[in-house]
Design a protein around this motif. Structure first.
Motif, short mmCIF file in Angstrom:
data_model
loop_
_atom_site.label_atom_id
_atom_site.label_comp_id
_atom_site.label_asym_id
_atom_site.label_seq_id
_atom_site.Cartn_x
_atom_site.Cartn_y
_atom_site.Cartn_z
N GLN A 65 -8.55 -1.41 12.43
CA GLN A 65 -9.13 -0.71 11.21
C GLN A 65 -8.36 -1.07 9.81
OE1 GLN A 65 -9.91 3.94 11.74
NE2 GLN A 65 -8.68 3.24 13.59
N THR A 66 -7.17 -1.34 9.93
CA THR A 66 -6.47 -2.07 8.83
C THR A 66 -7.01 -3.46 8.50
OG1 THR A 66 -4.36 -1.03 9.36
CG2 THR A 66 -4.22 -2.87 8.06
N LEU A 67 -7.04 -4.46 9.75
CA LEU A 67 -7.75 -5.62 9.37
C LEU A 67 -9.23 -5.60 8.91
CD1 LEU A 67 -7.33 -8.47 10.22
CD2 LEU A 67 -8.86 -8.14 12.20
N LEU A 68 -9.92 -4.43 9.28
CA LEU A 68 -11.31 -4.34 8.81
C LEU A 68 -11.33 -4.42 7.36
CD1 LEU A 68 -14.22 -4.45 9.48
CD2 LEU A 68 -14.01 -1.70 9.67
N LYS A 69 -10.29 -3.49 6.75
CA LYS A 69 -10.23 -3.45 5.32
C LYS A 69 -9.97 -4.45 4.63
CE LYS A 69 -8.93 1.50 5.65
NZ LYS A 69 -7.77 2.50 5.50
N ASP A 70 -8.83 -5.26 5.05
CA ASP A 70 -8.64 -6.51 4.67
C ASP A 70 -9.83 -7.72 4.43
OD1 ASP A 70 -5.93 -5.74 4.00
OD2 ASP A 70 -5.20 -6.39 5.96
N TRP A 71 -10.39 -7.59 5.91
CA TRP A 71 -11.59 -8.47 5.96
C TRP A 71 -12.68 -8.11 4.91
CZ3 TRP A 71 -13.03 -13.21 7.42
CH2 TRP A 71 -14.30 -13.24 7.82
N ASP A 72 -13.00 -6.94 4.55
CA ASP A 72 -13.84 -6.61 3.76
C ASP A 72 -13.56 -7.22 2.60
OD1 ASP A 72 -16.12 -5.67 5.37
OD2 ASP A 72 -15.32 -3.64 5.12
N ASP A 73 -12.11 -6.97 1.96
CA ASP A 73 -11.80 -7.27 0.96
C ASP A 73 -11.84 -8.95 0.49
OD1 ASP A 73 -11.23 -4.65 0.15
OD2 ASP A 73 -8.84 -4.83 0.40
N ILE A 74 -11.37 -9.49 1.70
CA ILE A 74 -11.62 -11.02 1.39
C ILE A 74 -13.13 -11.16 1.48
CG2 ILE A 74 -11.66 -13.09 2.98
CD1 ILE A 74 -9.17 -11.85 4.56
N LEU A 75 -14.13 -10.74 2.02
CA LEU A 75 -15.28 -11.11 1.84
C LEU A 75 -15.99 -10.64 0.57
CD1 LEU A 75 -16.60 -9.85 5.51
CD2 LEU A 75 -16.77 -12.30 4.53
N LYS B 166 0.88 9.51 -5.23
CA LYS B 166 -0.52 10.34 -5.31
C LYS B 166 -1.37 9.90 -6.62
CE LYS B 166 0.29 13.46 -1.79
NZ LYS B 166 -0.33 13.35 -0.65
N LEU B 167 -0.72 9.78 -7.56
CA LEU B 167 -1.30 9.36 -8.75
C LEU B 167 -0.56 8.29 -9.55
CD1 LEU B 167 -4.29 9.32 -10.51
CD2 LEU B 167 -2.98 11.11 -11.68
N PRO B 168 -0.58 7.13 -9.52
CA PRO B 168 -1.16 6.34 -8.62
C PRO B 168 -0.82 6.13 -7.32
CG PRO B 168 0.20 4.77 -10.02
CD PRO B 168 0.43 6.53 -10.50
N LEU B 169 -1.66 5.50 -6.39
CA LEU B 169 -1.13 5.72 -5.02
C LEU B 169 0.21 4.65 -4.92
CD1 LEU B 169 -4.55 5.33 -3.08
CD2 LEU B 169 -3.03 7.38 -3.37
N GLY B 170 0.18 3.73 -5.83
CA GLY B 170 1.23 2.65 -5.67
C GLY B 170 1.15 1.78 -4.89
N ASN B 171 2.31 1.03 -4.23
CA ASN B 171 2.16 -0.05 -3.28
C ASN B 171 2.43 0.61 -1.78
OD1 ASN B 171 2.27 -2.39 -1.98
ND2 ASN B 171 4.28 -2.91 -2.44
N SER B 172 1.18 1.50 -1.57
CA SER B 172 1.46 2.31 -0.42
C SER B 172 0.07 1.77 0.60
CB SER B 172 1.35 3.63 -0.55
OG SER B 172 0.16 3.90 -1.18
N GLN B 173 -0.76 0.72 0.25
CA GLN B 173 -1.85 0.55 0.94
C GLN B 173 -1.53 0.01 2.40
OE1 GLN B 173 -2.82 -2.88 -2.23
NE2 GLN B 173 -4.51 -2.63 -0.57
N ASN B 174 -2.42 0.29 3.28
CA ASN B 174 -2.10 -0.58 4.54
C ASN B 174 -2.83 -2.05 4.62
OD1 ASN B 174 -0.58 1.45 5.92
ND2 ASN B 174 -2.44 2.53 6.40
N THR B 175 -2.17 -2.97 4.73
CA THR B 175 -2.77 -4.28 4.76
C THR B 175 -2.00 -5.34 5.33
OG1 THR B 175 -3.54 -6.07 3.30
CG2 THR B 175 -1.66 -4.56 2.41
#
Length: 901
Positions: free
Chosen positions: A97-107, A515-524
């Motif tokens: 699921q984390t990889l999929l988000k990265d893959w979509d970002d790449i595309l 919470k606002l902003p989310l900051g450097n907390s994204q899974n990637t």
């Protein structure tokens, strides 16, 4: 509700063409459509409505591909992956699921996805990365292996999806990029883009191409405050858009207003506690007139605060919720998670059920009267018998008549069990449910059907463990969307739901960093430098997007209330959002800061006092007929608790012990000693007698476990195994101490064990007109070399067994034992008083003592009278009882300061 931006757009379009059906309005989300329709009604527009599309729908229309997502995509991707590499499905989902988000970002963002994959596989880069972490070979190997596989898997997944006519979000963008030129040249639509901030490269290319062909208009909602100031990240993307060549003297950039500088009332609340924020809401609403509620928004940056917010706003008549509520926070969702966990355990042939897994299901499901009675009986029985683990046959015996008992039985296969769950959900929906319960159950009914249909097309085995992983991912990632009447009443929403909308009053909760902003907390899996190098969004771009949403929401408002949780707990750092700090330092408005303390002090610090009314005194007269030493020591410890326990005769409900309590540990040793010594009671002990007892300890422990109504399995693992082993050692050490006495030539005889006495009269006055009756149990009475010993077993250490009575005043009132620290001595004195009043036991030499399980090898520690005797002690006990019976003295709670440590 203010809708000046949308109003201006509609006014502009009507000026251009009285027939709005010529336009297709493209929005960030669907929610503003209802407000546009209201504006048209207010303007008495009678023509055909324009078309409405979200930007995602437009991109998908251009791509001409069907999007695949969620469970369908997970299963399809795993089928592709397992044909290349070996992997367990549950492990696959941990990273896919984390990889999929990265893959979509790449595309979506990268010029060439192949280049990014090759870069991630570059050995030298991974080598340097691993060394920077202070790790070398193993880290590098793992990452090289991962990206080596991804370089094969992701292109293959893309190929297989294309063959099916399916696409992920990123693939749709990639396909749309190739079709943009053809679409813009041939479309007859007049597109109107409203309220956008950041675009993906494909979206930007589409908009700009349409502008060049004069087939689109773009309306931005910007403010000079953050557009003109290059330091303001909220205007980062809009500043770029303003510089497009498509905006020139013939086509203006619309619109940049100056609303933010208008007068505003801004209050910042520092609140100690997360839920405490919601308690402030009623106070804020005292400042907002009821007629302004439709122009008020409560924005929850933490969706978990929704239930508490609804509780706090229960007096608001018209209330509209437009946000998702996490599925994982609902009772039925929790029950489903436990149901699948139970099935996974059964699949592993564990052979037993954990009581808490069963209770979690029983307590979370709606039950009719018949099921409720079965569950109540089940609760009572497992509590009485302390049943932590239950066998399949025992569970069948206890819950077999439950209407949904088959859910707890081992499933034959996954499709059959999903069918069972669908039928169960349908049955539940006919019960008396509230709206949220109904939505929760309906959501799962639909999901069970989808999962069953999806897995039927795949050849890999679907185990219950696989289903559990799917369900947990479903529960942890999905939400139930609330929809209501957004045109009137108070609005409760998330930040993204506020896009294009404006409110006079804005109340925002959880305005915390992270919470606002989310900051450097994204899974990637893509490091910052890789994202930056290949033009993918990093947390910096995401921060800019959220900064825009924040400033845009408050730019046209008049009253702004910002709350943040200042309490550091768990993942919350207690740090206010830097957006608040920016407002405090840079904005032209005065900000009022308010601190809300959430203290843990009791509402009333005064001790509880219970006056002895006539009815209380009547109950005390009843109590006098059966008084034990524990009653008296309980009074010394806390008079109010004495009142509750022995006057009102209330008691706390029993709870299941997952770990043996101190009380039951003591009972285990007590009962075992009783079982063993009963076999040699009434005789002078020999070495052989005691050696034989040592060989019988295991048997005695098992008999004691049965007497405690505990299951043998309770003691087969973890700390309970340790407690049983310690109990065995204590019993053996006591026998060894007796054996030592016998070996040294002492004459030892067991007289009584667990000797019960009652109706032992004790007079409270010289005329013997007033008395109480003692009762109790003496653990052991023996005779050692002619001395009668009264022994009380204690789990804790022996304390304060040396008594010195001192006269208090001329009347020599004795009060020594009216002190909680002498509770062991008090108990032994009552036992000695019993012996003194038993002609058949009375001997010239008698002593009483404590045998502590914590100090077994110290033997019996004897009660000593340094000054005074038993008569002095009984006077002290009499005065204690008179204190309890004194009608003028209330039962008063002892505060912490009253206790000695």
């Amino acid at each position: 509700m203010q809708n000046s931006f949308l109003n201006r757009i509609i006014t502009e379009l009507l000026f251009q063409n009285k027939d709005l059906s010529q336009f297709t309005i493209v929005l960030p989300g669907k929610r503003p459509v209802v407000f546009i329709k209201r504006i048209l009604a207010e303007k008495e527009y009678s023509g055909l409505l324009p078309d409405f599309l979200t930007i995602e729908e437009l991109i998908q229309k251009i791509a001409g591909q069907q999007q695949i997502q969620g469970i369908a995509l997970w299963l399809f991707a795993f089928e592709v992956y397992r044909n290349i590499y070996e992997e367990d499905f549950s492990n696959f989902l941990k990273w896919f699921q984390t990889l999929l988000k990265d893959w979509d970002d790449i595309l979506k963002f990268a010029d060439d996805e192949r280049e990014v994959l090759d870069y991630m596989f570059a050995e030298e880069r991974i080598k340097n990365w691993g060394e920077n972490l202070g790790e070398h070979t193993e880290t590098r190997k793992r990452n090289l292996d991962f990206w080596r596989k991804m370089n094969v898997f992701l292109p293959e997944l893309k190929k297989k999806l294309h063959e099916k006519g399916w696409a992920t979000s990123g693939m749709i963008h990639k396909i749309a990029r190739e079709n943009i030129e053809n679409f813009t040249q041939n479309t007859q639509d007049k597109l109107v883009f409203c309220g956008f901030n950041a675009f993906t490269p494909v979206e930007e290319s589409l908009v700009r191409n349409l502008l060049q062909w004069d087939k689109a208009q773009c309306f931005f909602q910007a403010d000079q405050y953050y557009i003109q100031d290059e330091r303001q990240e909220a205007g980062k993307f809009l500043r770029k858009h303003r510089n497009w060549k498509e905006f020139n003297e013939n086509r203006d950039f619309k619109w940049i207003d100056a609303e933010f500088s208008h007068p505003k009332n801004i209050k910042v609340f520092e609140v100690s506690g997360n839920i405490t924020q919601t308690k402030v809401l009623p106070e804020i609403f005292k400042e907002i007139h009821s007629e302004n509620l439709s122009d008020t928004a409560v924005v929850l940056l933490d969706e978990n605060l929704l239930p508490a917010s609804l509780d706090a706003l229960n007096s608001v008549e018209n209330l509209n919720i437009t946000m998702g509520f996490p599925l994982k926070n609902l009772a039925f969702s929790n029950a489903v998670k436990h149901i699948f966990y139970i099935q996974k355990q059964l699949e592993k042939n564990t052979g037993s059920y954990y009581y808490n897994d069963i209770l979690a299901v029983l307590e979370a499901l709606p039950n009719d009267k018949g099921d409720a009675e079965i569950i109540s009986k089940f609760n009572a029985e497992i509590t009485e018998r302390n049943m932590v683990y239950l066998s399949a046959s025992r569970l069948q015996e206890m819950l077999g008549n439950l209407s949904f008992f088959e859910l707890f039985q081992k499933a034959e296969n996954a499709p059959q069990y999903l069918d069972l769950l669908v039928k169960f959900c349908l049955k539940l929906k006919f019960k008396n449910l509230d709206d949220i319960q109904f939505e929760n159950i309906s959501h799962f009914e639909k999901s069970f059907r989808i999962i069953k249909n999806q897995i039927s097309t795949y050849t890999f085995p679907i185990k219950m463990e696989t289903l559990e992983v799917l369900i947990n991912n479903l529960v942890n990632t999905e939400t139930i969307d609330f929809k209501g009447e957004p045109l009137q009443g108070l609005q409760i929403m998330g930040l993204l739901e506020t896009r294009l909308l404006n409110f006079k009053n804005v109340i925002m909760l959880s305005v915390n960093e992270g919470k606002l902003p989310l900051g450097n907390s994204q899974n990637t899996y893509l490091p910052f430098d890789v994202r930056e190098k290949h033009k993918l969004h990093t947390f910096l771009e995401n921060d800019s997007i959220y900064a825009y949403h924040f400033y845009r929401l408050i730019q046209e408002s008049e009253n702004v209330y910002l709350m943040y949780n200042a309490l550091t707990s768990g993942v919350n750092t207690g740090e206010k959002s830097r957006f608040i700090t920016q407002l405090e330092m840079e904005n032209p408005h005065r900000i009022e800061e308010i601190i809300i303390e959430n203290t843990s002090e009791p509402v009333d610090a005064q001790p509880i006092k219970i006056i002895k009314t006539s009815s209380v005194l009547e109950r005390l007269e009843e109590w006098k007929e059966s008084v034990s030493a524990s009653h008296l020591t309980g009074y010394l410890y806390d008079p109010v608790q004495f009142y509750l326990n022995y006057v009102l005769k209330t008691r706390e409900s029993d709870e299941i012990e997952e770990e043996l309590s101190q009380r039951n540990y003591g009972n285990l040793v007590h009962f075992s000693l009783q079982v063993l010594y009963e076999r040699i009671k009434g005789k002078v002990l020999t070495e052989k007698d005691l050696h034989d007892l040592i060989t019988q300890i295991d048997e005695a422990l098992n008999i004691s476990i049965e007497k405690l109504k505990h299951q043998p399995e309770f003691y087969q693992r973890g700390m309970n195994f340790v407690h049983k082993s310690i109990a065995k050692r204590v019993v053996e050490n006591i026998i060894q101490q007796d054996l030592k006495l016998v070996k040294e030539g002492n004459r030892l005889e067991i007289i009584e064990l667990e000797k019960e006495f009652e109706n032992l009269e004790f007079f409270l006055d010289d005329d013997k007109a007033d008395s109480v009756k003692f009762r109790g149990f003496i653990d052991r009475i023996d005779r050692l070399n002619g001395t009668l010993r009264v022994i009380d077993y204690k789990t804790g250490k022996a304390k304060n067994l040396n008594l010195t009575f001192v006269a208090r005043g001329n009347n020599k009132t004795e009060t020594l034992l009216m002190d909680d620290k002498f509770k062991q001595a008090l108990q032994l004195c009552i036992y000695l008083y019993y012996i003194q009043n038993q002609p058949d036991l009375h001997v010239s030499q008698v002593e009483a003592g404590i045998w502590s399980f914590a100090e077994v090898n110290s033997g019996v520690q004897v009660l000593n009278f340094n000054d005074g005797d038993l008569d002095s002690a009984m006077i002290s006990i009499k005065n204690l009882i008179l204190d309890i019976l004194n009608p003028e003295k209330a039962f008063e709670e002892k505060l912490k300061a009253d206790f000695e440590f």
